[in-house]
Scaffold this active site. Structure first.
Site, PDB file in Angstrom:
ATOM      1  N   HIS A  19    -106.552   3.610 -32.201  1.00 34.34           N
ATOM      2  CA  HIS A  19    -105.975   2.352 -31.664  1.00 34.34           C
ATOM      3  C   HIS A  19    -104.451   2.450 -31.743  1.00 34.34           C
ATOM      4  CE1 HIS A  19    -106.164  -2.273 -31.367  1.00 34.34           C
ATOM      5  NE2 HIS A  19    -104.900  -1.912 -31.177  1.00 34.34           N
ATOM      6  N   HIS A  21    -100.588   1.607 -29.437  1.00 32.22           N
ATOM      7  CA  HIS A  21     -99.846   1.131 -28.259  1.00 32.22           C
ATOM      8  C   HIS A  21     -98.664   2.070 -28.046  1.00 32.22           C
ATOM      9  CE1 HIS A  21    -101.953  -2.784 -28.293  1.00 32.22           C
ATOM     10  NE2 HIS A  21    -102.025  -2.534 -29.591  1.00 32.22           N
ATOM     11  N   LEU A  22     -98.662   2.727 -26.896  1.00 31.77           N
ATOM     12  CA  LEU A  22     -97.552   3.646 -26.581  1.00 31.77           C
ATOM     13  C   LEU A  22     -96.552   3.002 -25.636  1.00 31.77           C
ATOM     14  CD1 LEU A  22     -99.628   6.910 -25.948  1.00 31.77           C
ATOM     15  CD2 LEU A  22     -98.287   6.374 -27.986  1.00 31.77           C
ATOM     16  N   ARG A  23     -96.979   1.905 -24.969  1.00 34.81           N
ATOM     17  CA  ARG A  23     -96.203   1.299 -23.871  1.00 34.81           C
ATOM     18  C   ARG A  23     -96.076   2.286 -22.719  1.00 34.81           C
ATOM     19  NH1 ARG A  23     -97.553  -2.946 -26.664  1.00 34.81           N
ATOM     20  NH2 ARG A  23     -96.076  -3.690 -28.205  1.00 34.81           N
ATOM     21  N   ASN A  47    -102.691  -2.800 -22.776  1.00 33.67           N
ATOM     22  CA  ASN A  47    -101.989  -4.075 -22.531  1.00 33.67           C
ATOM     23  C   ASN A  47    -100.556  -3.827 -22.075  1.00 33.67           C
ATOM     24  OD1 ASN A  47    -101.392  -3.140 -25.159  1.00 33.67           O
ATOM     25  ND2 ASN A  47    -100.940  -5.182 -25.916  1.00 33.67           N
ATOM     26  N   LYS A 112    -111.323  -2.618 -23.316  1.00 30.48           N
ATOM     27  CA  LYS A 112    -110.786  -3.496 -24.357  1.00 30.48           C
ATOM     28  C   LYS A 112    -110.905  -4.958 -23.976  1.00 30.48           C
ATOM     29  CE  LYS A 112    -108.312  -4.547 -28.068  1.00 30.48           C
ATOM     30  NZ  LYS A 112    -106.953  -4.231 -28.441  1.00 30.48           N
ATOM     31  N   HIS A 149    -110.492  -7.241 -29.589  1.00 28.15           N
ATOM     32  CA  HIS A 149    -109.493  -8.003 -30.349  1.00 28.15           C
ATOM     33  C   HIS A 149    -110.210  -9.286 -30.753  1.00 28.15           C
ATOM     34  CE1 HIS A 149    -105.313  -9.308 -31.409  1.00 28.15           C
ATOM     35  NE2 HIS A 149    -106.029 -10.415 -31.552  1.00 28.15           N
ATOM     36  N   HIS A 187    -108.728  -3.489 -35.652  1.00 24.90           N
ATOM     37  CA  HIS A 187    -107.804  -3.993 -36.676  1.00 24.90           C
ATOM     38  C   HIS A 187    -108.368  -5.173 -37.459  1.00 24.90           C
ATOM     39  CE1 HIS A 187    -107.026  -6.575 -33.257  1.00 24.90           C
ATOM     40  NE2 HIS A 187    -106.192  -5.730 -32.674  1.00 24.90           N
ATOM     41  N   LEU A 232    -100.644  -9.190 -35.131  1.00 21.94           N
ATOM     42  CA  LEU A 232    -101.852  -9.968 -34.864  1.00 21.94           C
ATOM     43  C   LEU A 232    -103.060  -9.046 -34.836  1.00 21.94           C
ATOM     44  CD1 LEU A 232    -100.449 -12.409 -32.184  1.00 21.94           C
ATOM     45  CD2 LEU A 232    -101.242 -13.008 -34.485  1.00 21.94           C
ATOM     46  N   ASP A 260    -102.877   0.663 -34.796  1.00 22.69           N
ATOM     47  CA  ASP A 260    -102.326  -0.472 -34.036  1.00 22.69           C
ATOM     48  C   ASP A 260    -100.802  -0.397 -34.018  1.00 22.69           C
ATOM     49  OD1 ASP A 260    -102.428  -2.661 -32.389  1.00 22.69           O
ATOM     50  OD2 ASP A 260    -102.664  -4.116 -34.008  1.00 22.69           O
ATOM     51  N   ALA A 276     -95.197  -9.863 -32.022  1.00 24.54           N
ATOM     52  CA  ALA A 276     -96.212  -9.403 -32.974  1.00 24.54           C
ATOM     53  C   ALA A 276     -96.416  -7.904 -32.844  1.00 24.54           C
ATOM     54  CB  ALA A 276     -97.531 -10.118 -32.714  1.00 24.54           C
TER      55      ALA A 276
END
Ligand code: DOR
Ligand code: ZN
Length: 359
Positions: A19, A21-23, A47, A112, A149, A187, A232, A260, A276
């Site tokens: 899990h 986030h790389l953007r 996301n 997701k 989530h 998470h 979050l 995360d 967050a």
């Protein structure tokens, strides 16, 4: 796993991050090499703005990640092992055909579920799980895991109760309806979630972040608000933290590593309305090692970090290894980020007991 006799050095199978986030865009120049230094496979959260909703978009996103890897100066060995796995962002309008295409592609590993409004870039998320029943049925058929989530978003539900409410009101009935669906509770932050996962079949597992193992809400709120601990689902009270440490270090294959790691520029975190997310990709393994070692369970790290994730996803275990040593390291105060900004990692400027041994 091969620990040294006094547990000051440990060699484990190369971990994966289930899990992260790389953007996108220029952010990848920072986030990709940080993740690729430690992890082979990554579950890349979708996301983005706009979200990754189709297999075509997922393939394009993967190509940009791989390009950032090629442009980085990490070693050829690490470049060869790196394998980002893509995720589709579930919406009220996702169709069963999207799932069939995703499965055929071999690039999309999971889907997701963000309840609409639950977190960063979740505005396009699901407004009511009933809108997704046919799609989830197809996921169950195709063996595509649903990554969750797990928080309700109703304004009347207290932020500290949102995870439990989601499990009781949304996830529990969903699992009863789709008992063969593979589900990862992402998470998890509460004893309620840990107990929930333990009570389900082997189709249900959970990821746990380093911040939820190492910290609780006092760290975030006592003596002044610390925005770099704000993520979050939010950090909970210490009793929950203790249960998370217990299950993560228990050797149960239902719990595995998912950082995360969520990059937000320092100015966006240190703000009157701070974003967050905790950034941990570059130091995640020393963070987890410190959490496991603090309870005398460093011998359980390999299962959590390197074995149970692939087992759940039905993937082979990695072939390479990584060594961690019990030598103090100082976490950098910040990293350069795009547009002349910086990112502040979790525990910036502080010391960790463990560090990654240079290969
Ligand atoms: O703290 C978080 N940050 N939680 C999430 O669910 C999303 C993430 C992000 O994308 O920044
Ligand atoms: Zn996330």
């Amino acid at each position: 796993m091969s620990p040294s006799p006094n547990n000051t050095e440990i060699t484990i199978i190369q971990p994966d991050d289930w899990h992260i986030h790389l953007r996108d865009g220029d952010a990848l120049q920072t986030t990709v090499p940080h993740a690729a230094d430690s992890f082979n496979r990554l579950i890349c959260m979708p996301n983005l703005v706009p979200p990754v909703k189709t297999t075509e978009q997922a393939i394009g996103y993967r190509e940009r990640i791989m390009q950032a890897l090629q442009n980085s100066n990490i070693s050829d060995d690490r470049k060869q092992s790196f394998d980002p796995r893509m995720v589709l962002y579930l919406t009220d309008n996702t169709k069963p055909e999207d799932i069939i295409n995703a499965k055929k592609s071999g690039v999309v590993q999971a889907v997701k579920l963000y309840p609409a409004g639950a977190t960063t870039n979740s505005a396009d998320g699901v407004t009511d799980i009933k809108n997704c029943v046919q799609v989830i049925d197809e996921m169950q058929k195709q063996g595509i895991p649903l990554l969750v989530h797990g928080e309700v978003t109703h304004s009347h539900v207290d932020i500290f109760d949102r995870e439990k409410k989601f499990l009781d009101e949304v996830l529990s009935p969903l699992i009863q309806q789709f008992p063969e669906l593979k589900v990862v509770c992402e998470h998890i932050t509460t004893a309620d979630a840990a107990e929930f996962v333990l009570a389900q079949s082997n189709n249900v597992a959970a990821t746990i972040t380093p911040q939820h193992l190492l910290f609780n809400r006092n760290h975030m709120l006592v003596g002044g608000i610390k925005p770099h601990f704000y993520c979050l689902p939010i950090l909970k009270r210490q009793t929950h933290q203790k249960t998370l440490i217990e299950v993560a270090t228990s050797g149960s294959p239902k719990f595995f590593l998912g950082t995360d790691s969520a990059p937000h520029a320092t100015h966006a975190k240190e703000n009157a309305c701070g974003c967050a997310g905790c950034y941990s990709a570059s130091i995640a393994l020393p963070l987890y090692a410190s959490a496991f070692d603090a309870v005398g369970k460093i011998d359980k790290l390999e299962g959590f970090a390197s074995l149970f994730g692939p087992k759940f996803y039905g993937l082979p275990v990695n072939e390479s290894h990584i060594t961690l040593v019990k030598t103090p390291m100082q976490v950098p105060n910040s990293y350069d980020y795009f547009d002349n900004s910086t990112i502040t990692p979790l525990m910036a400027g502080e010391h960790l007991d463990w560090t990654i041994k240079a290969s």
